[in-house]
Design a protein around this motif. Structure first.
Motif: not given
Ligand SMILES: CC(C)(COP(=O)(O)OP(=O)(O)OC[C@H]1O[C@@H](n2cnc3c(N)ncnc32)[C@H](O)[C@@H]1OP(=O)(O)O)[C@@H](O)C(=O)NCCC(=O)NCCS
Length: 222
Positions: A123-126, A145-162
């Motif tokens: 949920a919180t990731a860095e 970066a756009r693909m990596a951030v998409d992956f974090a939010f859409d696939v691994i379901r991060t809510h807050r990326l630090e």
């Protein structure tokens, strides 16, 4: 009492569709622990690291200008091979992912994007990143970066990326600002580098902000 939806044929079809969709969602979201997907952008592909990336990563990431403000990278091919094997183990354990950045027309990695969970379930990731200096200022960072951030939010379901960047790291902070991260504060003397404690800027992206920003730039990678 109204019939429950699964009591008629249409209902069963709907239910089957729901179950199939749920299974597909579970497969999509848990598959990354088996192997990372290949993500294709306009300039680069993000894919799983391979042991054969070790020599190019050594050449790209161990220079003074790249490594100045990040945790010291390995200094040998064998060291990078051990790092790559470690990334696979951590991905399989569900703690962490590391993508290789491969420009179109090349085979080897010229950089990495990493995401690690800061709490179980991501949920919180860095996230963090490093790219060979020959590719700085080319647009490769933003594409990946756009693909990596998409992956974090859409696939691994991060809510807050630090992200943390040394205050002295002009390009690192500029890159995070450019990708839409918000500066939340300064973590004083939080990063030990070459025997000196450095201040770091804390940058964050929230899933809702990212989706809103994407609706503005339309998901187009330029
Ligand atoms: C961080 C990194 C991946 C960014 O990639 P890049 O190709 O250099 O990034 P970009 O050029 O797309 O973006 C950097 C932005 O910072 C700006 N910038 C450069 N030097 C700067 C400085 N001293 N102060 C402020 N902004 C600066 C650039 O002008 C650019 O913005 P613009 O495109 O609007 O002009 C790359 O520089 C790198 O690998 N650095 C070494 C590893 C590292 O520090 N990782 C980050 C840890 S948080």
């Amino acid at each position: 009492m109204e019939k429950m939806p699964f009591q008629d044929a249409q209902g069963i079809t709907d239910l089957e569709a729901v179950i199939a969709a749920a299974r597909a969602a579970v497969t999509t979201t848990s598959d990354w622990k088996k192997t990372l997907p290949v993500l294709t952008g306009s300039m680069v592909t993000l894919r799983e690291l391979r042991l054969s990336d070790a020599p190019s990563l050594l050449a790209m990431l161990s220079t003074e200008e790249v490594s100045r403000f990040i945790s010291p990278p390995p200094t040998t091919v064998e060291g990078f091979e051990r790092f790559i094997a470690w990334t696979h183990r951590e991905r399989a354990a569900g703690n962490y992912v590391c993508f290789a950045v491969v420009p179109h027309g090349m085979d080897s990695a010229i950089g990495i994007f990493q995401v690690r969970q800061l709490e179980p379930g991501f949920a919180t990731a860095e996230w963090g990143f490093a790219i060979g200096s020959a590719f700085w200022g080319t647009g490769v960072f933003l594409d990946g970066a756009r693909m990596a951030v998409d992956f974090a939010f859409d696939v691994i379901r991060t809510h807050r990326l630090e992200a943390r960047a040394a205050v002295l790291n002009g390009r690192g902070n500029g890159a995070l600002r450019k990708v839409g991260a918000v500066q939340e504060g300064v973590l004083r003397k939080s990063f030990l580098r070459n025997g000196e404690y450095l201040d770091q800027t804390l940058w964050t992206i929230l899933d809702e902000d990212w989706r809103q920003a994407k609706s503005v730039w339309g998901g187009q990678v330029h």
